[in-house]
Write a protein that holds these residues in place. Structure first.
Motif, short mmCIF file in Angstrom:
data_model
loop_
_atom_site.label_atom_id
_atom_site.label_comp_id
_atom_site.label_asym_id
_atom_site.label_seq_id
_atom_site.Cartn_x
_atom_site.Cartn_y
_atom_site.Cartn_z
N UNK A 1 0.83 -1.20 0.00
CA UNK A 1 0.00 0.00 0.00
C UNK A 1 0.86 1.26 0.00
N UNK A 2 1.96 1.26 0.79
CA UNK A 2 2.81 2.45 0.85
C UNK A 2 3.44 2.75 -0.50
N UNK A 3 3.83 1.71 -1.22
CA UNK A 3 4.45 1.92 -2.53
C UNK A 3 3.43 2.49 -3.52
N UNK A 4 2.21 1.99 -3.46
CA UNK A 4 1.15 2.49 -4.32
C UNK A 4 0.82 3.95 -3.99
N UNK A 5 0.79 4.27 -2.70
CA UNK A 5 0.55 5.65 -2.27
C UNK A 5 1.68 6.56 -2.73
N UNK A 7 3.53 6.18 -5.37
CA UNK A 7 3.33 6.39 -6.81
C UNK A 7 2.19 7.37 -7.06
N UNK A 8 1.11 7.26 -6.29
CA UNK A 8 -0.01 8.18 -6.44
C UNK A 8 0.41 9.62 -6.19
N UNK A 9 1.19 9.83 -5.14
CA UNK A 9 1.67 11.18 -4.82
C UNK A 9 2.57 11.70 -5.93
N UNK A 10 3.47 10.86 -6.41
CA UNK A 10 4.36 11.26 -7.51
C UNK A 10 3.57 11.63 -8.76
N UNK A 11 2.61 10.81 -9.11
CA UNK A 11 1.79 11.10 -10.29
C UNK A 11 1.00 12.38 -10.11
N UNK A 12 0.46 12.59 -8.92
CA UNK A 12 -0.28 13.82 -8.63
C UNK A 12 0.63 15.04 -8.83
N UNK A 13 1.84 14.98 -8.29
CA UNK A 13 2.79 16.10 -8.45
C UNK A 13 3.12 16.34 -9.92
N UNK A 14 3.37 15.28 -10.65
CA UNK A 14 3.70 15.43 -12.07
C UNK A 14 2.55 16.07 -12.84
N UNK A 15 1.34 15.61 -12.59
CA UNK A 15 0.18 16.17 -13.29
C UNK A 15 0.02 17.64 -12.89
N UNK A 16 0.16 17.95 -11.61
CA UNK A 16 -0.01 19.33 -11.15
C UNK A 16 1.01 20.26 -11.79
#
Length: 147
Positions: A1-5, A7-16
């Motif tokens: 779960x931590x690894x998926x989270x 990745x989610x944070x990284x993707x959110x930052x990239x999109x932002x």
């Protein structure tokens, strides 16, 4: 779960960050040529939170008060915002004028048209619904964190 989270944070930052730059570069319409990204962001903040003191605008944009003062002066000169006294006579509140509201509407419409054309046929309605549910939940959690 931590690894998926993570990745989610990284993707959110990239999109932002990258997404915002990409969208702004590809935007069409006079509003995107007449005003800086920071000025448009300030107008959006005023639409969402205004009337509001300039200091709070600086806080929300994550910049020094002098940067907001410079932006506000330009927006006042263009009749997009006004400054008025708050209930406390020492406090000055900044708010959008009708022209300011029209600029925000024009900018929003341009962003919507661009993003719609970018995603059209590439993301289905179910994915959009899930995106909206997730971001509504995040928005709610952020509001709880502010209280």
């Amino acid at each position: 779960m931590k690894e998926l989270m993570r990745e989610a944070v990284q993707l959110f930052e990239e999109v932002m960050f990258q997404g915002a730059e990409h969208v702004i570069e590809a935007m069409e319409g006079d509003v995107w040529h007449d005003y800086s990204r920071e000025q448009l962001q300030l107008l959006k903040l005023l639409e969402q939170f205004g009337p509001i003191p300039a200091g709070q605008l600086a806080q929300k944009q994550g910049v020094h008060k002098s940067a907001v003062s410079n932006r506000l002066k330009k927006l006042v000169d263009k009749d997009l915002v006004v400054s008025r006294r708050g209930q406390d006579q020492r406090e000055r509140l900044i708010e959008l004028t009708e022209a300011g509201h029209r600029v925000v509407e024009e900018a929003d419409a341009a962003v919507y048209r661009y993003v719609e054309s970018l995603l059209d046929g590439k993301i289905d309605e179910t994915e959009i619904e899930q995106f909206v549910r997730t971001f509504r939940k995040i928005k709610q959690l952020l509001r709880i964190g502010e209280e």
